[in-house]
Write an enzyme that holds these catalytic residues in place. Structure first.
Site, mmCIF file in Angstrom:
data_model
loop_
_atom_site.group_PDB
_atom_site.id
_atom_site.type_symbol
_atom_site.label_atom_id
_atom_site.label_comp_id
_atom_site.label_asym_id
_atom_site.label_seq_id
_atom_site.Cartn_x
_atom_site.Cartn_y
_atom_site.Cartn_z
ATOM 1 N N HIS A 133 0.853 -1.202 0.000
ATOM 2 C CA HIS A 133 0.000 0.000 0.000
ATOM 3 C C HIS A 133 0.886 1.248 0.000
ATOM 4 O O HIS A 133 2.007 1.205 0.507
ATOM 5 C CB HIS A 133 -0.831 -0.066 1.294
ATOM 6 C CG HIS A 133 -1.913 0.942 1.430
ATOM 7 N ND1 HIS A 133 -1.680 2.233 1.832
ATOM 8 C CD2 HIS A 133 -3.260 0.849 1.258
ATOM 9 C CE1 HIS A 133 -2.822 2.894 1.902
ATOM 10 N NE2 HIS A 133 -3.804 2.074 1.555
ATOM 11 N N ASP A 210 2.876 -4.440 8.214
ATOM 12 C CA ASP A 210 1.703 -3.592 8.015
ATOM 13 C C ASP A 210 0.487 -4.477 8.277
ATOM 14 O O ASP A 210 0.117 -5.307 7.443
ATOM 15 C CB ASP A 210 1.723 -3.049 6.580
ATOM 16 C CG ASP A 210 0.406 -2.379 6.199
ATOM 17 O OD1 ASP A 210 -0.546 -2.428 6.988
ATOM 18 O OD2 ASP A 210 0.341 -1.825 5.083
ATOM 19 N N GLN A 213 -4.737 -4.910 7.332
ATOM 20 C CA GLN A 213 -5.782 -5.856 6.920
ATOM 21 C C GLN A 213 -5.771 -7.146 7.728
ATOM 22 O O GLN A 213 -6.719 -7.930 7.618
ATOM 23 C CB GLN A 213 -5.639 -6.183 5.419
ATOM 24 C CG GLN A 213 -5.787 -4.981 4.497
ATOM 25 C CD GLN A 213 -7.206 -4.398 4.507
ATOM 26 O OE1 GLN A 213 -8.180 -5.062 4.868
ATOM 27 N NE2 GLN A 213 -7.324 -3.136 4.113
ATOM 28 N N LYS A 236 -10.755 -0.166 10.534
ATOM 29 C CA LYS A 236 -10.944 -1.364 9.700
ATOM 30 C C LYS A 236 -11.360 -2.568 10.540
ATOM 31 O O LYS A 236 -11.476 -3.678 10.034
ATOM 32 C CB LYS A 236 -9.654 -1.685 8.950
ATOM 33 C CG LYS A 236 -9.281 -0.630 7.906
ATOM 34 C CD LYS A 236 -8.046 -1.036 7.158
ATOM 35 C CE LYS A 236 -7.418 0.110 6.399
ATOM 36 N NZ LYS A 236 -8.148 0.477 5.183
ATOM 37 N N CYS A 376 -4.904 2.482 -3.520
ATOM 38 C CA CYS A 376 -3.627 2.985 -2.953
ATOM 39 C C CYS A 376 -2.492 2.013 -3.221
ATOM 40 O O CYS A 376 -1.590 1.848 -2.383
ATOM 41 C CB CYS A 376 -3.748 3.276 -1.455
ATOM 42 S SG CYS A 376 -4.906 4.586 -1.083
HETATM 43 N N1 PMP Z 1 -1.891 -0.695 4.612
HETATM 44 C C1 PMP Z 1 -2.888 -1.424 4.117
HETATM 45 C C2 PMP Z 1 -2.608 -2.829 3.661
HETATM 46 C C3 PMP Z 1 -4.162 -0.889 4.034
HETATM 47 O O1 PMP Z 1 -5.166 -1.605 3.545
HETATM 48 C C4 PMP Z 1 -4.390 0.437 4.475
HETATM 49 C C5 PMP Z 1 -5.765 1.076 4.362
HETATM 50 N N2 PMP Z 1 -6.379 0.887 3.115
HETATM 51 C C6 PMP Z 1 -3.328 1.154 5.016
HETATM 52 C C7 PMP Z 1 -2.086 0.554 5.072
HETATM 53 C C8 PMP Z 1 -3.490 2.540 5.545
HETATM 54 O O2 PMP Z 1 -4.381 2.554 6.608
HETATM 55 P P1 PMP Z 1 -4.951 3.927 7.200
HETATM 56 O O3 PMP Z 1 -5.434 4.722 6.013
HETATM 57 O O4 PMP Z 1 -6.043 3.495 8.105
HETATM 58 O O5 PMP Z 1 -3.817 4.597 7.911
#
Ligand code: PMP
Length: 419
Positions: A133, A210, A213, A236, A376
């Site tokens: 991401h 990270d 998910q 999430k 993203c």
């Molecule tokens: N890493 C992953 C794998 C994600 O899915 C996301 C959110 N889509 C993020 C990082 C970033 O999370 P946040 O926007 O809640 O900081």
């Protein structure tokens, strides 16, 4: 598994009861009962979370860690109890290792700015993957630009799994940090982070996971993953936006300089210098997101009461069903591992040469919320040679009936676009 052998009712959860816990699900959108399949972006909130936030503001709210008055005591207690609840859900025994953040992005940036600035030098290498991401790419790009370090990348195979055959060559004595998503938000692939962490440690590198998910979907016992850091987002996993956490191994956090400076993170302040509070407060400058923490604590209680293993079993069952049913739709390309047990939460797909935004618009007209775009993950989209995908993503309140509605709507979309 075939449809004839796959029970459509999940054995693990009482779906009707679960859905009744989420007030927002009980509505029509565009004349159809809502089917919410955008959980990888953000999940809905159970009444228990909404009520916990309301209760705090109605009865117990004040600033934390400062006042001697009753309300400040109550707010501090609720805030620190919430830390314990979330820590326990994730198997974190030492609450000093649990730093509140506003989400995964902030957690990863915290590591890049503090650990990164103190430890990364020109010529060092940081290993990431092409499926990561932007939140797990851009902070390391910025760190590399500031320090002269070099970024290296694990590739994926044809099923969207990390190509680990290159790992031993990519990891060298120059590698100082490895940061990998536990689960890909765009493909659903579950990555073998424990195996990667062991190899990273063997060359002396620090391992970052990270967990954006995985915290929602897997019964993760964070310290036993074998990593040094784990970042996740509350929104999430049924919690409020602006809540989340970063776990770090105590000795690593102790050795790091602070991130933000300000109130709460200090021990003793002089005009020219300061000493810092013990963990975790050293990394928690300023008035925190008190209601966010309390809400995430309620979410942790809620998820624990449903059962992390039960949620996983339910989602595994649903994923198997979804992959099987979606294969019935002609002209659809599904990305990610074919084995339902190798993925979690997410089904990404394209329909012929129809732009995914157009698919999402048709589905929205049927009351079905899915995501369309690059999620993203622009480098991953380029690697897959697509501009975007449509993504249906599940959570504990999703059911096979939702998948059936999705499949019916995809057949309609095919007809609309002349397939
Ligand atoms: N890493 C992953 C794998 C994600 O899915 C996301 C959110 N889509 C993020 C990082 C970033 O999370 P946040 O926007 O809640 O900081």
């Amino acid at each position: 598994m075939t449809l004839s052998t796959l029970e459509t009712a999940s054995p693990a959860l009482d779906l009707e009861r679960i859905r009744a816990d989420f007030p927002i699900l009980d509505q029509e959108v565009n004349g159809h009962p809502l089917v919410y399949l955008d959980n990888a972006a953000s999940t809905q909130k159970p009444a228990a979370v909404i009520d916990a936030i309301g209760h705090l503001y109605r009865h117990d709210y004040a600033n934390v860690h400062r006042g001697v008055h009753e309300l400040s005591h109550r707010a501090t207690e609720a805030y620190e109890q919430a830390r314990g609840k979330v820590a326990r859900l994730l198997g974190i025994g030492d609450e000093g290792e649990f730093v509140w953040t506003k989400g995964t992005t902030e957690g990863l940036n915290l590591i890049a700015y503090t650990w990164g600035q103190a430890n990364i030098r020109a010529g060092d290498e940081i290993l990431l993957s092409v499926m990561d991401h932007h939140s797990n790419l851009v902070p390391w790009q910025l760190l590399a630009q500031r320090t002269g370090a070099k970024l290296r990348f694990l590739d994926i195979d044809g099923e969207g799994r990390l190509d680990l055959s290159a790992l031993d060559d990519l990891l060298t004595e120059r590698t100082k940090l490895v940061s990998i998503a536990h689960i890909s938000n765009a493909l659903g692939t579950i990555n073998p982070v424990t195996e990667i962490a062991a190899k990273a440690h063997a060359v002396g590198a620090v391992m970052v996971v990270d967990g954006a998910q995985s915290a929602p979907h897997l019964p993760v016992d964070v310290p036993s993953l074998g990593a040094d850091f784990y970042a996740f987002s509350g929104h999430k996993m049924c919690g409020p936006t602006g809540s989340g956490g970063l776990w770090g191994r105590r000795e690593v956090l102790e050795a790091m300089p602070p991130f933000h400076g300000g109130g709460d993170m200090i021990d003793f302040v002089e005009l020219e210098s300061s000493t810092y509070a013990p963990l975790p407060l050293k990394f928690e400058a300023g008035t925190p997101n008190i209601a966010g923490a309390v809400g995430l604590g309620a979410a942790a209680d809620y998820l624990a009461s449903v059962g992390r293993e039960a949620i996983l079993a339910h989602e595994r069952h649903l994923m198997a069903y979804a992959l099987e049913r979606i294969a019935e739709v002609p002209d659809l390309t599904v990305y990610g591992p074919r084995d339902p047990a190798a993925r979690s939460g997410v089904v990404s797909f394209t329909l012929g040469d129809v732009h995914p935004h157009d698919i999402a618009t048709i589905l929205d007209g049927e009351g079905i919320a899915v995501r369309a775009g690059h999620h993203c993950c622009q480098p991953l989209m380029r690697r897959l040679c697509v501009p975007a995908t449509a993504r249906a993503s599940f959570y504990l309140y999703s059911g096979t009936d939702d998948v059936d509605r999705l499949i019916d709507a995809l057949h309609k979309a095919r007809a609309v676009f002349g397939y």
